[in-house]
Design a protein around this motif. Structure first.
Motif, PDB file in Angstrom:
ATOM      1  N   GLU A 111     -15.100  14.600   6.787  1.00 45.82           N
ATOM      2  CA  GLU A 111     -13.950  14.525   7.686  1.00 45.82           C
ATOM      3  C   GLU A 111     -14.386  14.648   9.143  1.00 45.82           C
ATOM      4  N   LEU A 112     -13.709  13.893  10.012  1.00 47.86           N
ATOM      5  CA  LEU A 112     -13.975  13.936  11.445  1.00 47.86           C
ATOM      6  C   LEU A 112     -12.812  14.623  12.147  1.00 47.86           C
ATOM      7  N   TRP A 113     -13.135  15.624  12.970  1.00 48.28           N
ATOM      8  CA  TRP A 113     -12.154  16.314  13.789  1.00 48.28           C
ATOM      9  C   TRP A 113     -12.396  15.939  15.244  1.00 48.28           C
ATOM     10  N   ILE A 165       0.860  -1.180   0.000  1.00 48.48           N
ATOM     11  CA  ILE A 165       0.000   0.000   0.000  1.00 48.48           C
ATOM     12  C   ILE A 165       0.896   1.229   0.000  1.00 48.48           C
ATOM     13  N   ASP A 166       0.836   1.982  -1.076  1.00 53.73           N
ATOM     14  CA  ASP A 166       1.653   3.180  -1.226  1.00 53.73           C
ATOM     15  C   ASP A 166       0.926   4.407  -0.693  1.00 53.73           C
ATOM     16  N   ASP A 167      -0.394   4.385  -0.810  1.00 56.54           N
ATOM     17  CA  ASP A 167      -1.201   5.503  -0.317  1.00 56.54           C
ATOM     18  C   ASP A 167      -2.615   4.989  -0.084  1.00 56.54           C
ATOM     19  N   GLY A 168      -3.255   5.472   0.988  1.00 61.96           N
ATOM     20  CA  GLY A 168      -4.624   5.074   1.276  1.00 61.96           C
ATOM     21  C   GLY A 168      -4.710   4.115   2.445  1.00 61.96           C
ATOM     22  N   LEU A 169      -5.907   3.605   2.686  1.00 61.56           N
ATOM     23  CA  LEU A 169      -6.183   2.696   3.804  1.00 61.56           C
ATOM     24  C   LEU A 169      -7.025   1.535   3.299  1.00 61.56           C
ATOM     25  N   PHE A 211     -10.071   5.918  17.301  1.00 57.42           N
ATOM     26  CA  PHE A 211      -9.593   7.258  16.965  1.00 57.42           C
ATOM     27  C   PHE A 211      -8.125   7.424  17.350  1.00 57.42           C
ATOM     28  N   GLU A 212      -7.770   6.930  18.534  1.00 58.53           N
ATOM     29  CA  GLU A 212      -6.380   7.015  18.982  1.00 58.53           C
ATOM     30  C   GLU A 212      -5.455   6.237  18.046  1.00 58.53           C
ATOM     31  N   ALA A 213      -5.872   5.027  17.643  1.00 59.23           N
ATOM     32  CA  ALA A 213      -5.042   4.199  16.763  1.00 59.23           C
ATOM     33  C   ALA A 213      -4.848   4.868  15.409  1.00 59.23           C
ATOM     34  N   LEU A 214      -5.900   5.453  14.856  1.00 54.07           N
ATOM     35  CA  LEU A 214      -5.794   6.114  13.555  1.00 54.07           C
ATOM     36  C   LEU A 214      -4.916   7.358  13.634  1.00 54.07           C
ATOM     37  N   LEU A 215      -5.105   8.159  14.683  1.00 50.12           N
ATOM     38  CA  LEU A 215      -4.294   9.366  14.833  1.00 50.12           C
ATOM     39  C   LEU A 215      -2.828   9.031  15.072  1.00 50.12           C
ATOM     40  N   SER A 216      -2.566   7.991  15.845  1.00 53.05           N
ATOM     41  CA  SER A 216      -1.174   7.627  16.138  1.00 53.05           C
ATOM     42  C   SER A 216      -0.476   7.033  14.930  1.00 53.05           C
ATOM     43  N   SER A 217      -1.243   6.583  13.933  1.00 52.92           N
ATOM     44  CA  SER A 217      -0.635   6.007  12.727  1.00 52.92           C
ATOM     45  C   SER A 217      -0.278   7.066  11.694  1.00 52.92           C
ATOM     46  N   ALA A 218      -0.758   8.287  11.886  1.00 52.72           N
ATOM     47  CA  ALA A 218      -0.485   9.360  10.923  1.00 52.72           C
ATOM     48  C   ALA A 218       0.934   9.886  11.110  1.00 52.72           C
ATOM     49  N   ASP A 219       1.611  10.180   9.991  1.00 55.51           N
ATOM     50  CA  ASP A 219       2.953  10.767  10.075  1.00 55.51           C
ATOM     51  C   ASP A 219       2.893  12.122  10.777  1.00 55.51           C
ATOM     52  N   VAL A 220       1.932  12.932  10.387  1.00 56.20           N
ATOM     53  CA  VAL A 220       1.720  14.249  10.982  1.00 56.20           C
ATOM     54  C   VAL A 220       0.221  14.441  11.149  1.00 56.20           C
ATOM     55  N   ILE A 221      -0.207  14.837  12.345  1.00 55.78           N
ATOM     56  CA  ILE A 221      -1.624  15.070  12.578  1.00 55.78           C
ATOM     57  C   ILE A 221      -2.009  16.445  12.040  1.00 55.78           C
ATOM     58  N   ASP A 222      -3.038  16.461  11.204  1.00 47.86           N
ATOM     59  CA  ASP A 222      -3.578  17.724  10.713  1.00 47.86           C
ATOM     60  C   ASP A 222      -4.343  18.369  11.868  1.00 47.86           C
ATOM     61  N   ARG A 223      -3.863  19.533  12.341  1.00 48.42           N
ATOM     62  CA  ARG A 223      -4.387  20.121  13.563  1.00 48.42           C
ATOM     63  C   ARG A 223      -4.989  21.500  13.327  1.00 48.42           C
ATOM     64  N   LYS A 224      -5.980  21.798  14.143  1.00 43.29           N
ATOM     65  CA  LYS A 224      -6.515  23.152  14.303  1.00 43.29           C
ATOM     66  C   LYS A 224      -6.676  23.366  15.807  1.00 43.29           C
ATOM     67  N   ASP A 225      -5.738  24.095  16.378  1.00 48.27           N
ATOM     68  CA  ASP A 225      -5.741  24.298  17.830  1.00 48.27           C
ATOM     69  C   ASP A 225      -5.736  22.944  18.538  1.00 48.27           C
ATOM     70  N   ARG A 226      -6.764  22.667  19.329  1.00 51.25           N
ATOM     71  CA  ARG A 226      -6.806  21.409  20.079  1.00 51.25           C
ATOM     72  C   ARG A 226      -7.445  20.274  19.289  1.00 51.25           C
ATOM     73  N   GLY A 263      -7.744  17.528  16.112  1.00 50.49           N
ATOM     74  CA  GLY A 263      -6.971  16.743  15.164  1.00 50.49           C
ATOM     75  C   GLY A 263      -7.895  16.021  14.193  1.00 50.49           C
ATOM     76  N   ARG A 264      -7.525  16.025  12.921  1.00 49.36           N
ATOM     77  CA  ARG A 264      -8.356  15.389  11.897  1.00 49.36           C
ATOM     78  C   ARG A 264      -7.940  13.933  11.711  1.00 49.36           C
ATOM     79  N   LEU A 265      -8.929  13.036  11.702  1.00 52.17           N
ATOM     80  CA  LEU A 265      -8.615  11.646  11.396  1.00 52.17           C
ATOM     81  C   LEU A 265      -7.980  11.577  10.011  1.00 52.17           C
ATOM     82  N   PRO A 266      -6.918  10.785   9.850  1.00 51.58           N
ATOM     83  CA  PRO A 266      -6.148  10.819   8.596  1.00 51.58           C
ATOM     84  C   PRO A 266      -6.898  10.301   7.376  1.00 51.58           C
ATOM     85  N   TRP A 267      -8.034   9.606   7.562  1.00 55.98           N
ATOM     86  CA  TRP A 267      -8.840   9.151   6.425  1.00 55.98           C
ATOM     87  C   TRP A 267     -10.289   9.516   6.667  1.00 55.98           C
ATOM     88  N   SER A 268     -11.012   9.782   5.590  1.00 55.67           N
ATOM     89  CA  SER A 268     -12.426  10.153   5.679  1.00 55.67           C
ATOM     90  C   SER A 268     -13.260   8.884   5.788  1.00 55.67           C
TER      91      SER A 268
END
Length: 233
Positions: A216-218, A52-56, A158-173, A175-180
């Protein structure tokens, strides 16, 4: 963020990445293929593995029934089918994969993949350990689905998905789940009725702990961290 102390796998559902030499080999020797969300791969019946090069992608047992139950989640730089190749070689398995997002994969024959691994005994050992870790992560997810309440399963997901992201897309407090992922997707992963998951998501939205923007889920990262601290075994 507080990390859940798993019993078996490093984290539930989401399997670890493969090492760089394996990733490079598959990219250089595999055939590139693009997948649309919900497209199926019947890899358990093929003589192939997929980088898998990209995606889930999610693995599914081939069963009939009302709900589709996910076993494991494979993100970028993971080899789908590696466990099967090492353990069963060319044996068929009643398992398939579904793209949980648009994805890009490299397809390579099991024979070619195993020849590459077996030419280097140290590499084969490391990949075998990685395959064991993949199985442990899937076991961890299945165990959580069996013993935890639905709200706890979703928090851990949610924790598992966020921890698997290289960089968390953030807005203040937040975080966006890395996949929709849709409510149906989430329900299939945590093995719960879609209606129950939808009610829990709506409840968290009302409480201001979760936001939806289009598909998207924040997640409120501070609230998630607090929730995680109460979920130790």
């Amino acid at each position: 963020m507080h990390l859940f102390q798993a019993l078996y796998g490093r984290r539930p559902w989401v399997v670890p990445e493969d090492e760089e030499s394996v990733v490079d080999f598959c990219r250089q020797n595999g055939k590139l293929r693009t997948l649309k969300k919900k497209e199926l791969l019947h890899f358990g019946e093929e003589d192939s593995v997929y980088l898998i090069d990209d995606g889930l992608l999610a693995t599914l047992p081939v069963l009939d029934g009302e709900y589709v139950y996910v076993c494991g989640l494979f993100g970028p730089r993971t080899v789908l089918g590696s466990v099967r190749a090492i353990r069963h070689r060319h044996g068929r398995m009643s398992i398939r994969a579904v793209a949980m997002s648009d994805a890009r994969v490299y397809k390579i024959g099991i024979h070619e993949y195993l020849d590459f691994l077996e030419a280097d005994t140290e590499l084969l050992h490391r990949v075998t350990v990685n395959a064991l870790e993949k199985s442990e992560c899937q076991l961890e997810g299945l165990m959580i689905n069996d013993v935890r309440r639905i709200n706890q399963r979703l928090i851990l997901l949610f924790e598992a998905l966020l921890s698997s992201a290289d960089v968390i897309d953030r807005k203040d407090r937040w975080g966006r789940l890395p996949w929709s992922l849709t409510v149906t997707d989430l329900a299939s992963i945590v093995h719960a009725p879609r209606e129950s998951v939808s009610r829990q998501i709506s409840k968290w939205q009302r409480e201001g702990r979760l936001q939806k923007e289009n598909f998207e889920l924040w997640i409120d990262l501070e609230a998630l961290s607090s929730d995680m601290q109460g979920l130790a075994w």
